[in-house]
Design an enzyme around this catalytic site. Structure first.
Site, PDB file in Angstrom:
ATOM      1  N   ASP A  21      -5.584  -2.864  -6.403  1.00  0.00           N
ATOM      2  CA  ASP A  21      -4.521  -2.532  -5.605  1.00  0.00           C
ATOM      3  C   ASP A  21      -4.808  -2.676  -4.487  1.00  0.00           C
ATOM      4  OD1 ASP A  21      -2.112  -1.813  -4.880  1.00  0.00           O
ATOM      5  OD2 ASP A  21      -2.557   0.898  -4.700  1.00  0.00           O
ATOM      6  N   ASN A  69       7.222  -3.769 -10.197  1.00  0.00           N
ATOM      7  CA  ASN A  69       6.706  -4.386  -9.344  1.00  0.00           C
ATOM      8  C   ASN A  69       7.890  -5.000  -9.132  1.00  0.00           C
ATOM      9  OD1 ASN A  69       2.948  -4.456  -9.880  1.00  0.00           O
ATOM     10  ND2 ASN A  69       4.428  -3.283  -7.996  1.00  0.00           N
TER      11      ASN A  69
HETATM   12  C1  IPE Z   1       0.499  -0.503  -8.877  1.00  0.00           C
HETATM   13  O1  IPE Z   1       0.049  -0.546  -7.797  1.00  0.00           O
HETATM   14  C2  IPE Z   1       0.489  -1.676 -10.400  1.00  0.00           C
HETATM   15  C3  IPE Z   1      -0.531  -2.684  -9.430  1.00  0.00           C
HETATM   16  C4  IPE Z   1      -1.301  -2.663  -9.211  1.00  0.00           C
HETATM   17  C5  IPE Z   1      -0.782  -4.285 -10.944  1.00  0.00           C
HETATM   18  P1  IPE Z   1       1.631  -0.581  -6.586  1.00  0.00           P
HETATM   19  O2  IPE Z   1       0.650  -1.141  -5.979  1.00  0.00           O
HETATM   20  O3  IPE Z   1       2.485  -1.348  -7.057  1.00  0.00           O
HETATM   21  O4  IPE Z   1       1.682   1.033  -7.002  1.00  0.00           O
HETATM   22  P2  IPE Z   1       2.412   1.669  -6.424  1.00  0.00           P
HETATM   23  O5  IPE Z   1       3.401   1.903  -6.042  1.00  0.00           O
HETATM   24  O6  IPE Z   1       2.097   1.618  -4.457  1.00  0.00           O
HETATM   25  O7  IPE Z   1       2.093   3.046  -6.870  1.00  0.00           O
HETATM   26  C1  IPE Z   2      -1.846  -5.077  -5.562  1.00  0.00           C
HETATM   27  O1  IPE Z   2      -1.695  -5.033  -4.577  1.00  0.00           O
HETATM   28  C2  IPE Z   2      -0.637  -6.380  -6.704  1.00  0.00           C
HETATM   29  C3  IPE Z   2       0.112  -5.753  -6.879  1.00  0.00           C
HETATM   30  C4  IPE Z   2       0.820  -4.493  -7.395  1.00  0.00           C
HETATM   31  C5  IPE Z   2       0.619  -6.270  -7.755  1.00  0.00           C
HETATM   32  P1  IPE Z   2      -0.608  -4.496  -3.610  1.00  0.00           P
HETATM   33  O2  IPE Z   2       0.408  -5.839  -3.591  1.00  0.00           O
HETATM   34  O3  IPE Z   2       0.413  -3.305  -4.267  1.00  0.00           O
HETATM   35  O4  IPE Z   2      -0.803  -4.538  -2.219  1.00  0.00           O
HETATM   36  P2  IPE Z   2      -0.802  -3.027  -1.558  1.00  0.00           P
HETATM   37  O5  IPE Z   2      -1.236  -1.392  -2.075  1.00  0.00           O
HETATM   38  O6  IPE Z   2       0.810  -3.107  -0.425  1.00  0.00           O
HETATM   39  O7  IPE Z   2      -1.493  -3.280  -0.549  1.00  0.00           O
HETATM   40 MG    MG Z   3      -0.361  -1.503  -3.795  1.00  0.00          MG
END
Ligand code: IPE
Ligand code: IPE
Ligand code: MG
Length: 251
Positions: A21, A69
């Protein structure tokens, strides 16, 4: 002494799960588009996979894309899918060189055709590798996975191939993970968020949770070693007392 050398190779977790993340925030910090963060996250995947295999971790599950996502802006979703196809295609050689078997878990039918095809080809091309299994959680949500397992077991009960009384934890775990992958002993989440976000709810029942403030694109081998080292210095009691654990579970 280097961090890696402090790790006790006799006490490694068999399975490490990671919520990768912070890509978006990492990019934003530099005034760049979120997709730039995803692109830079690929190097972290390489490093952590390599670090895990080098140590002797047997299974690693990486949360790459959640069911939720899919609700992100279309442009970002498309860019992520493109990156997935491109990365898998590029990395198969390295996976084979390092004898890493690729697997995927999630509602893969929702993936674009080319991503699905690339993924299946990579799974097939790496299926005989034995050093480490790398599971990509893609279009994945744990609630979805649990419902799928419930449906499978319900069908078997309905057609009479199992008795309802025979349903137990072992059967349910096997329905979730037909490959008999053991539950993760350690779950790492990067970027400072301290939630599970629909990841492996059943399998993480007794996992040690490790939260790193580092954004995923900055996560390197040493950050991974730190997590393993931290894990090894915890006492896993499974409901028992500390004394029982220290006395070698004899009481
Ligand atoms: C969780 O991350 C899913 C992945 C890392 C693929 P998100 O960034 O989507 O999670 P939330 O929504 O902030 O909890
Ligand atoms: C994790 O990073 C990757 C995916 C969930 C695909 P994020 O895209 O969630 O990055 P933040 O949490 O918005 O910084
Ligand atoms: Mg995230």
């Amino acid at each position: 002494m280097h961090l890696k050398d402090k790790i006790n190779l006799q006490k490694l977790p068999k399975h490490v799960a990671i919520i990768m993340d912070g890509n978006g925030r990492w990019a934003k910090q530099q005034g760049k588009h979120r997709v730039f963060g995803h692109q830079n996250g690929v190097q972290s995947v390489r490093e952590v996979t390599e670090a895990g295999a080098e140590l002797g971790i047997q299974y690693m599950t990486l949360y790459a894309f959640s069911t939720e996502n899919w609700n992100r802006p279309k442009l970002e979703v498309m860019a992520l899918m493109k990156l997935l196809v491109h990365t898998i295609r590029k990395e198969v050689k390295t996976l084979n060189k390092n004898s890493i078997r690729l697997q995927a878990v999630g509602n893969l039918k929702l993936l674009p055709k080319d991503a699905y095809k690339e993924l299946q080809e990579a799974i097939e091309a790496t299926k005989d590798n034995t050093r480490m299994t790398l599971v990509l959680a893609l279009s994945y949500s744990s609630k979805w996975e649990i419902i799928e397992a419930v449906k499978k077991i319900a069908r078997e009960a309905k057609d009479g191939s199992i008795e309802i009384e025979d349903i137990d934890e072992t059967m349910f775990s096997a329905a979730l993970s037909p490959d008999n992958i053991p539950d993760p002993e350690l779950m790492i989440r990067t970027s400072g968020e301290t939630r599970i976000s629909n990841f492996l709810l059943w399998q993480l029942a007794y996992a040690e949770l490790y939260f790193s403030p580092v954004f995923w694109p900055d996560f390197r081998k040493d950050n991974f070693y730190q997590a393993i080292y931290d894990y090894q210095n915890r006492e896993r009691r499974f409901g028992k007392t500390s004394e029982q654990i220290l006395d070698g579970e004899s009481q």
